[in-house]
Design a protein around this motif. Structure first.
Motif, PDB file in Angstrom:
ATOM      1  N   MET A   1       0.846  -1.194   0.000  1.00 42.67           N
ATOM      2  CA  MET A   1       0.000   0.000   0.000  1.00 42.67           C
ATOM      3  C   MET A   1       0.882   1.245   0.000  1.00 42.67           C
ATOM      4  SD  MET A   1      -2.894  -1.142   2.757  1.00 42.67           S
ATOM      5  CE  MET A   1      -3.644   0.480   2.694  1.00 42.67           C
ATOM      6  N   ARG A   2       0.372   2.341  -0.641  1.00 43.61           N
ATOM      7  CA  ARG A   2       1.206   3.535  -0.745  1.00 43.61           C
ATOM      8  C   ARG A   2       1.466   4.165   0.607  1.00 43.61           C
ATOM      9  NH1 ARG A   2       0.327   9.372  -3.659  1.00 43.61           N
ATOM     10  NH2 ARG A   2       2.531   9.763  -4.062  1.00 43.61           N
ATOM     11  N   ALA A   3       0.485   4.119   1.523  1.00 46.82           N
ATOM     12  CA  ALA A   3       0.693   4.720   2.843  1.00 46.82           C
ATOM     13  C   ALA A   3       1.857   4.049   3.564  1.00 46.82           C
ATOM     14  CB  ALA A   3      -0.586   4.598   3.675  1.00 46.82           C
ATOM     15  N   ASP A   4       1.949   2.721   3.466  1.00 44.70           N
ATOM     16  CA  ASP A   4       3.065   2.013   4.090  1.00 44.70           C
ATOM     17  C   ASP A   4       4.382   2.430   3.449  1.00 44.70           C
ATOM     18  OD1 ASP A   4       1.376   0.641   5.771  1.00 44.70           O
ATOM     19  OD2 ASP A   4       1.153  -1.059   4.424  1.00 44.70           O
ATOM     20  N   ARG A   5       4.374   2.592   2.137  1.00 50.53           N
ATOM     21  CA  ARG A   5       5.610   2.963   1.440  1.00 50.53           C
ATOM     22  C   ARG A   5       6.052   4.371   1.816  1.00 50.53           C
ATOM     23  NH1 ARG A   5       3.999   2.458  -3.589  1.00 50.53           N
ATOM     24  NH2 ARG A   5       4.018   4.677  -4.146  1.00 50.53           N
ATOM     25  N   LEU A   6       5.103   5.288   1.943  1.00 45.73           N
ATOM     26  CA  LEU A   6       5.441   6.655   2.343  1.00 45.73           C
ATOM     27  C   LEU A   6       6.051   6.671   3.744  1.00 45.73           C
ATOM     28  CD1 LEU A   6       2.333   8.645   1.040  1.00 45.73           C
ATOM     29  CD2 LEU A   6       4.640   8.655   0.097  1.00 45.73           C
TER      30      LEU A   6
ATOM     31  N   SER B   1       7.640   4.175   5.145  1.00 47.52           N
ATOM     32  CA  SER B   1       8.972   3.576   5.035  1.00 47.52           C
ATOM     33  C   SER B   1       9.974   4.575   4.487  1.00 47.52           C
ATOM     34  CB  SER B   1       8.920   2.342   4.128  1.00 47.52           C
ATOM     35  OG  SER B   1       8.121   1.320   4.700  1.00 47.52           O
ATOM     36  N   LEU B   2       9.567   5.358   3.495  1.00 46.76           N
ATOM     37  CA  LEU B   2      10.458   6.374   2.933  1.00 46.76           C
ATOM     38  C   LEU B   2      10.821   7.410   3.994  1.00 46.76           C
ATOM     39  CD1 LEU B   2      10.017   8.030  -0.562  1.00 46.76           C
ATOM     40  CD2 LEU B   2      10.803   9.335   1.402  1.00 46.76           C
ATOM     41  N   LEU B   3       9.835   7.844   4.744  1.00 45.97           N
ATOM     42  CA  LEU B   3      10.071   8.823   5.800  1.00 45.97           C
ATOM     43  C   LEU B   3      11.034   8.277   6.849  1.00 45.97           C
ATOM     44  CD1 LEU B   3       9.512  11.418   7.370  1.00 45.97           C
ATOM     45  CD2 LEU B   3       7.353  10.417   8.145  1.00 45.97           C
TER      46      LEU B   3
ATOM     47  N   ARG C   1      17.942   6.990  -6.196  1.00 45.40           N
ATOM     48  CA  ARG C   1      18.261   5.617  -6.603  1.00 45.40           C
ATOM     49  C   ARG C   1      18.389   4.703  -5.378  1.00 45.40           C
ATOM     50  NH1 ARG C   1      19.469   4.044 -11.441  1.00 45.40           N
ATOM     51  NH2 ARG C   1      19.845   6.208 -12.095  1.00 45.40           N
ATOM     52  N   GLU C   2      19.013   5.210  -4.316  1.00 46.07           N
ATOM     53  CA  GLU C   2      19.144   4.414  -3.089  1.00 46.07           C
ATOM     54  C   GLU C   2      17.778   4.141  -2.464  1.00 46.07           C
ATOM     55  OE1 GLU C   2      23.559   5.951  -1.569  1.00 46.07           O
ATOM     56  OE2 GLU C   2      21.732   7.038  -0.975  1.00 46.07           O
ATOM     57  N   LEU C   3      16.923   5.145  -2.447  1.00 47.12           N
ATOM     58  CA  LEU C   3      15.579   4.950  -1.908  1.00 47.12           C
ATOM     59  C   LEU C   3      14.787   3.957  -2.753  1.00 47.12           C
ATOM     60  CD1 LEU C   3      14.785   8.658  -0.999  1.00 47.12           C
ATOM     61  CD2 LEU C   3      14.937   6.760   0.631  1.00 47.12           C
ATOM     62  N   ALA C   4      14.923   4.067  -4.062  1.00 44.51           N
ATOM     63  CA  ALA C   4      14.212   3.148  -4.951  1.00 44.51           C
ATOM     64  C   ALA C   4      14.633   1.707  -4.712  1.00 44.51           C
ATOM     65  CB  ALA C   4      14.464   3.546  -6.410  1.00 44.51           C
ATOM     66  N   ALA C   5      15.948   1.492  -4.484  1.00 45.40           N
ATOM     67  CA  ALA C   5      16.437   0.140  -4.225  1.00 45.40           C
ATOM     68  C   ALA C   5      15.896  -0.399  -2.909  1.00 45.40           C
ATOM     69  CB  ALA C   5      17.968   0.135  -4.212  1.00 45.40           C
ATOM     70  N   GLU C   6      15.851   0.435  -1.877  1.00 46.00           N
ATOM     71  CA  GLU C   6      15.346   0.009  -0.573  1.00 46.00           C
ATOM     72  C   GLU C   6      13.860  -0.317  -0.616  1.00 46.00           C
ATOM     73  OE1 GLU C   6      16.615  -0.593   2.358  1.00 46.00           O
ATOM     74  OE2 GLU C   6      18.708  -0.010   2.061  1.00 46.00           O
ATOM     75  N   LEU C   7      13.110   0.505  -1.349  1.00 45.70           N
ATOM     76  CA  LEU C   7      11.651   0.361  -1.382  1.00 45.70           C
ATOM     77  C   LEU C   7      11.165  -0.552  -2.509  1.00 45.70           C
ATOM     78  CD1 LEU C   7      10.783   4.118  -0.758  1.00 45.70           C
ATOM     79  CD2 LEU C   7      10.661   2.244   0.902  1.00 45.70           C
ATOM     80  N   GLU C   8      12.109  -0.967  -3.385  1.00 45.32           N
ATOM     81  CA  GLU C   8      11.789  -1.842  -4.518  1.00 45.32           C
ATOM     82  C   GLU C   8      10.739  -1.200  -5.432  1.00 45.32           C
ATOM     83  OE1 GLU C   8      10.767  -5.658  -2.912  1.00 45.32           O
ATOM     84  OE2 GLU C   8      12.822  -6.087  -2.296  1.00 45.32           O
ATOM     85  N   VAL C   9      10.988   0.077  -5.766  1.00 51.55           N
ATOM     86  CA  VAL C   9      10.125   0.802  -6.705  1.00 51.55           C
ATOM     87  C   VAL C   9      11.028   1.528  -7.693  1.00 51.55           C
ATOM     88  CG1 VAL C   9       8.234   1.091  -5.042  1.00 51.55           C
ATOM     89  CG2 VAL C   9      10.040   2.824  -5.180  1.00 51.55           C
ATOM     90  N   SER C  10      10.429   2.239  -8.631  1.00 50.43           N
ATOM     91  CA  SER C  10      11.207   3.001  -9.606  1.00 50.43           C
ATOM     92  C   SER C  10      11.629   4.347  -9.018  1.00 50.43           C
ATOM     93  CB  SER C  10      10.379   3.235 -10.870  1.00 50.43           C
ATOM     94  OG  SER C  10       9.294   4.099 -10.586  1.00 50.43           O
ATOM     95  N   VAL C  11      12.648   4.962  -9.640  1.00 48.82           N
ATOM     96  CA  VAL C  11      13.097   6.290  -9.219  1.00 48.82           C
ATOM     97  C   VAL C  11      11.966   7.296  -9.388  1.00 48.82           C
ATOM     98  CG1 VAL C  11      14.692   8.170  -9.768  1.00 48.82           C
ATOM     99  CG2 VAL C  11      15.526   5.817  -9.672  1.00 48.82           C
ATOM    100  N   ARG C  12      11.189   7.149 -10.462  1.00 50.77           N
ATOM    101  CA  ARG C  12      10.066   8.063 -10.693  1.00 50.77           C
ATOM    102  C   ARG C  12       9.057   7.971  -9.553  1.00 50.77           C
ATOM    103  NH1 ARG C  12       7.219   8.029 -16.477  1.00 50.77           N
ATOM    104  NH2 ARG C  12       9.316   8.807 -16.942  1.00 50.77           N
ATOM    105  N   THR C  13       8.811   6.759  -9.062  1.00 48.78           N
ATOM    106  CA  THR C  13       7.880   6.593  -7.939  1.00 48.78           C
ATOM    107  C   THR C  13       8.412   7.279  -6.691  1.00 48.78           C
ATOM    108  OG1 THR C  13       7.033   4.500  -8.811  1.00 48.78           O
ATOM    109  CG2 THR C  13       6.735   4.900  -6.458  1.00 48.78           C
ATOM    110  N   VAL C  14       9.722   7.201  -6.466  1.00 49.53           N
ATOM    111  CA  VAL C  14      10.322   7.874  -5.311  1.00 49.53           C
ATOM    112  C   VAL C  14      10.074   9.375  -5.378  1.00 49.53           C
ATOM    113  CG1 VAL C  14      12.515   8.509  -4.231  1.00 49.53           C
ATOM    114  CG2 VAL C  14      12.071   6.132  -4.867  1.00 49.53           C
TER     115      VAL C  14
END
Length: 322
Positions: free
Chosen positions: A1-6, A8-10, A22-35
């Motif tokens: 879910m996006r709320a969980d991902r947000l 996690s990013l925080l 790029r580092e955040l994208a690797a940790e969250l397993e999403v694209s750079v654009r999504t980050v």
């Protein structure tokens, strides 16, 4: 879910400081654009995320900002039992919960302890599967684990070497042994163990069940493993071993091989020793001992020595002709 991902990013930015997209994208397993989209969403929600440009740039939180959203959900708390095993946690369907729980715990630690925890993770790693064997495909593992947690009856179609059966099980626990997942379940007033990869079909029923009073999964598994080892070792072979075979014996026979070396007689002039070795049923023992080639000789019992001679003669017939 996006709320969980947000969240996690925080927490990643709070725990680790400046991080690139790029580092955040690797940790969250999403694209750079999504980050980038998620960072914009955090900013719109009032979180002070700053973007530093340049080679050493990245995203960071405003100095002094810390979130207090560090309470664990039920799934995250359940996942902590597998904190050192992210691979198995993902197979059980708890991967996302475990990742978020670890970030929340890290956020609650003082900075020095949090850094020490990250150092520890970088120096110790658990790889559960055995060498040189493909991992089991366990498509029903998450459903089985859910039924264990919720105490729901399972209706299964199980494939075993004697044939296939259909049963209703009371799932009590799952065990990961040598990279293989097993289910411990109650059936017909007894406890049995099932290899989860051999479950052809699984249906989680609405019916619940009561766990046996005092049931201890770890204790049951230890006792079950001990009985299995006793059943496997069905006889004792008298063997004569070269120095090379003596070095290989513990690797091929485990603790039984080590015990055989401890009770071995004195070596002869060439370094060969005689000892008693616990072995499995006759056909299995022949295969195990043939692996030593000419570095081991079976002295007894007579039926095992005769079976070895027959096997060796068969090999000579295959390889000895023109």
């Amino acid at each position: 879910m996006r709320a969980d991902r947000l969240l996690s990013l925080l927490l990643l930015l709070q725990n680790r400081g400046r991080m690139t997209a790029r580092e955040l994208a690797a940790e969250l397993e999403v694209s750079v654009r999504t980050v980038h989209r998620d960072v914009e969403a955090l900013g719109a929600a009032g979180v002070p995320v700053l973007a530093d440009r340049g080679p050493a740039g990245g995203f960071r939180l405003l100095d002094g900002y810390r979130t207090r959203l560090t309470g664990l959900t039920s799934e995250e708390a359940r996942s902590l039992a597998l904190a050192g095993m992210p691979g198995p946690a993902a197979e059980l369907g708890l991967g996302a919960g475990l990742a978020t729980a670890r970030l929340k715990l890290e956020a609650a630690l003082p900075p020095a302890l949090a850094e020490r925890t990250r150092e520890l993770e970088g120096r110790f790693h658990l790889d559960a599967p055995a060498w040189f064997r493909e991992a089991d495909q366990v498509p029903h593992l998450a459903a089985v684990a859910g039924a264990v947690w919720e105490q729901r009856v399972l209706r299964v179609h199980y494939r075993r070497w004697k044939g296939e059966v259909r049963r209703e099980l009371q799932p009590l626990g799952v065990v990961l042994k040598g990279g293989i997942w097993y289910l411990v379940a109650g059936v017909a007033d007894s406890l049995r163990t099932y290899r989860i990869a051999r479950l052809v079909e699984v249906e989680v029923l609405a019916a619940g069940f009561e766990r046996p009073a005092g049931f201890d999964l770890a204790a049951y598994w230890a006792e079950s493993s001990r009985r299995l080892e006793e059943m496997r070792r069905q006889g004792v072979a008298r063997v004569r071993l070269s120095p090379s075979a003596q070095r290989l014996l513990p690797a091929r026979f485990g603790a039984e091989g080590s015990r055989a070396l401890e009770v071995a007689g004195p070596p002869d002039a060439a370094g060969w020793v005689e000892t008693d070795l616990s072995v499995e049923a006759l056909p299995v023992a022949v295969g195990d001992l043939l692996a030593f080639g000419p570095e081991a000789e079976v002295l007894g019992p007579p039926e095992l020595r005769a079976a070895m001679a027959t096997a060796v003669a068969g090999l000579a017939g295959v390889y000895g002709g023109g």
